[in-house]
Scaffold this active site. Structure first.
Site, PDB file in Angstrom:
ATOM      1  N   THR A  18       0.870  -1.192   0.000  1.00 53.24           N
ATOM      2  CA  THR A  18       0.000   0.000   0.000  1.00 53.24           C
ATOM      3  C   THR A  18       0.902   1.236   0.000  1.00 53.24           C
ATOM      4  O   THR A  18       1.311   1.695  -1.046  1.00 53.24           O
ATOM      5  CB  THR A  18      -0.975  -0.004   1.193  1.00 53.24           C
ATOM      6  N   THR A  24       1.914  -8.717  11.773  1.00 54.58           N
ATOM      7  CA  THR A  24       2.223  -7.516  11.016  1.00 54.58           C
ATOM      8  C   THR A  24       0.981  -7.090  10.272  1.00 54.58           C
ATOM      9  O   THR A  24      -0.062  -7.695  10.399  1.00 54.58           O
ATOM     10  CB  THR A  24       3.390  -7.779  10.047  1.00 54.58           C
ATOM     11  N   GLU A  51       6.769   4.681   7.076  1.00 54.69           N
ATOM     12  CA  GLU A  51       6.348   5.887   6.347  1.00 54.69           C
ATOM     13  C   GLU A  51       7.196   7.085   6.744  1.00 54.69           C
ATOM     14  O   GLU A  51       7.193   7.513   7.899  1.00 54.69           O
ATOM     15  CB  GLU A  51       4.867   6.161   6.620  1.00 54.69           C
ATOM     16  N   ASN A  64       0.280  10.587   5.733  1.00 54.47           N
ATOM     17  CA  ASN A  64      -0.975  10.256   6.408  1.00 54.47           C
ATOM     18  C   ASN A  64      -2.005  11.364   6.312  1.00 54.47           C
ATOM     19  O   ASN A  64      -3.212  11.124   6.376  1.00 54.47           O
ATOM     20  CB  ASN A  64      -0.682   9.900   7.859  1.00 54.47           C
TER      21      ASN A  64
END
Length: 405
Positions: A152, A189, A276, A400
């Protein structure tokens, strides 16, 4: 930019385990976002799942079905099918039923997995339309493509593989995982799949996966958020010409356990390295605890602190933030005069205050590195725990903030 994470090494095929990839265009046209995995008949399957009460519909179904005869695993990205209530459960059931129909297996032999945006209806028709192509693409050599297909916000696919010999027979353990944000697993995970051609009784396999997850996936955190969709599966196809492992003992079990742990550890650390916006890979090692739990409490207090994580991003050796996190971890009767804190091998705090030998230049030099170890010695006992985490950067906020746009 992933920290110290390059191209995947060779992912060895696992006899009896095939993977097929296709495009449903769930979030982006042309994106390969459907992965179908086929297990040989008679495979045993183990699973660990999120403890989040708002667990996704596919988690509910997979958790119910994985103890039965399993033949197919169906994964979609771009949509989590979480926070979708009864309609989400019906959608997950429908996609499994369609795959079962196409493959000629019972509906309960298909396990679903989803990852992506929470709260959006699952685009069932798109997934159903992509299933024939995914089935046609099934191959034992598709591990790398499948690793890319389950991504993703990951920047790189994640995979690991090990082989060992027992009585002249080669045993393979290969796995892939995805995850870069919403990572503080409370079981495994975001999504992980590991397969081996060893033959293992289900109860032994379940204990093996649980133990491996606790030493790897359950020791990582990026942002402290436990996902609604966390799943990790371990499949034993039984295709190797060796006796079934029916107990957690013996040379074959020990070798398999080590291989599964190494693959799990590599996959878990790859998730952190690809966190991220991460610019630092940080090992938080807590030694000298009276219990393992208090070591974990201290480790997570340090790993989750936004002040420490932003200092790491800025390469600022603001060691007072580390002391503050240790002090609020909730360890009972903590004697701060016994605590030593290190950045790599540089002593920054001792006996409750700044170490006499410490200089700001020493701390700054360590903090400028991409890989850093924060070591905390509690001086209370013999227990130790290690957690892997990241810094907190501008890019994390950007990713985000724009996740749904």
């Amino acid at each position: 930019m992933a920290v110290g994470l390059g191209p995947m090494s060779t992912l060895h095929p696992v006899p009896g385990f095939e993977l097929g990839i296709a495009s449903a265009g769930i979030k982006r046209p042309g994106r390969k976002d459907i992965v179908v995995m086929r297990c040989a008949e008679g495979s045993s399957v183990a699973g660990v799942f999120t403890t989040n009460a708002f667990c996704a519909a596919p988690v509910i179904l997979a958790r119910k079905r994985f103890l039965g005869p399993v033949r197919y695993l169906l994964t979609n990205t771009g949509n989590a099918n979480a926070g979708t209530g009864e309609s989400g459960l019906a959608a997950a059931t429908r996609t499994c039923a369609r795959l079962a129909e196409l493959a000629g297996v019972p509906e309960n032999a298909v396990l679903p997995y989803s990852t992506g945006v929470i709260g959006e209806p699952l685009p069932v028709e798109k997934i159903e339309a992509a299933l024939p192509a995914a089935l046609a693409n099934l191959s034992v050599d598709n591990w790398a493509d499948a690793a890319a297909g389950i991504m993703t916000t990951d920047t790189l696919p994640k995979g690991a593989s090990r082989q060992f010999e027992h009585d002249g027979v080669t045993i393979t353990v290969t796995g892939i995982s995805k995850g870069a944000g919403m990572i503080k697993p409370n079981m495994a995970t975001m999504l992980g799949y590991i397969a081996t051609d060893a033959k293992v009784a289900q109860a032994v396999l379940q204990d093996l996966l649980r133990d491996a997850a606790n030493k790897s996936f359950n020791r990582i955190t990026i942002d402290g958020d436990t996902s609604t969709n966390d799943c990790c599966m371990l499949v034993a196809t039984g295709q190797a010409a060796l006796p079934e492992i029916t107990a957690a003992s013996g040379a074959l079990f020990a070798a398999l356990k080590q291989a599964v742990l190494e693959v799990s550890m590599e996959l878990a650390q790859a998730i952190v390295r690809d966190g991220e916006g991460a610019t630092k890979f940080v090992t938080v090692q807590v030694n000298g605890g009276a219990t393992h739990q208090e070591c974990l409490d201290v480790g997570y207090a340090v790993s989750h602190s936004p002040l420490i994580k932003t200092a790491l991003f800025a390469s600022d050796p603001n060691w007072g933030r580390i002391l503050a996190a240790v002090g609020r971890a909730g360890v009972p009767d903590l004697d701060v005069s016994l605590i030593d804190v290190y950045l790599d091998d540089v002593a920054i705090a001792s006996r409750g205050g700044r170490a006499a030998s410490y200089t700001e230049d020493q701390g700054a030099k360590v903090m400028a590195q991409e890989e850093i170890t924060i070591r905390i010695d509690l001086g209370r006992g013999t227990c130790s725990e290690t957690i892997w985490t990241t810094d907190l950067s501008h890019e994390y906020v950007k990713i985000n903030a724009e996740y749904r746009t």
